[in-house]
Design a protein around this motif. Sequence first.
Motif: not given
Length: 127
Positions: A30-41
């Motif tokens: 039942r959880y919302v599952m997500g993907w995030f990303r972080q590029a340098p800076g």
Amino acid sequence: VQLQASGGGLVQAGGSLRLSCAASGRTFSRYVMGWFRQAPGKEREFVAAHIWRGITSYPDYADSVKGRFTISRDNAKSTVTLQMNSLKPEDTAVYYCAAAPSVSGSYVYTRNSYDYWGQGTLVTVSS
């Protein structure tokens, strides 16, 4: 909930990678599952999420990855995957999976809405 992401690596532009996120916890389905990303800076940004509307789950994507990335989940295995095709150098980033017990609407796109985070996996796309 504990999250373990894997599958990052180095790939040439136009190539594909598949990221996986294994979750512990009995309420994963039942959880919302997500993907995030972080590029340098740069700030950590939303990539994709698998969310609920009533009893139906459906994927949602950032405009920058629509048509190229696919998020899916397997509740039986407590995993969520991100299939990334037609990768571009600008996709280079550390990718994080995240989980939230309850989030809806535009809050899905906000990193602060998520309570649990994986350790991140690096994706590097060479030109």
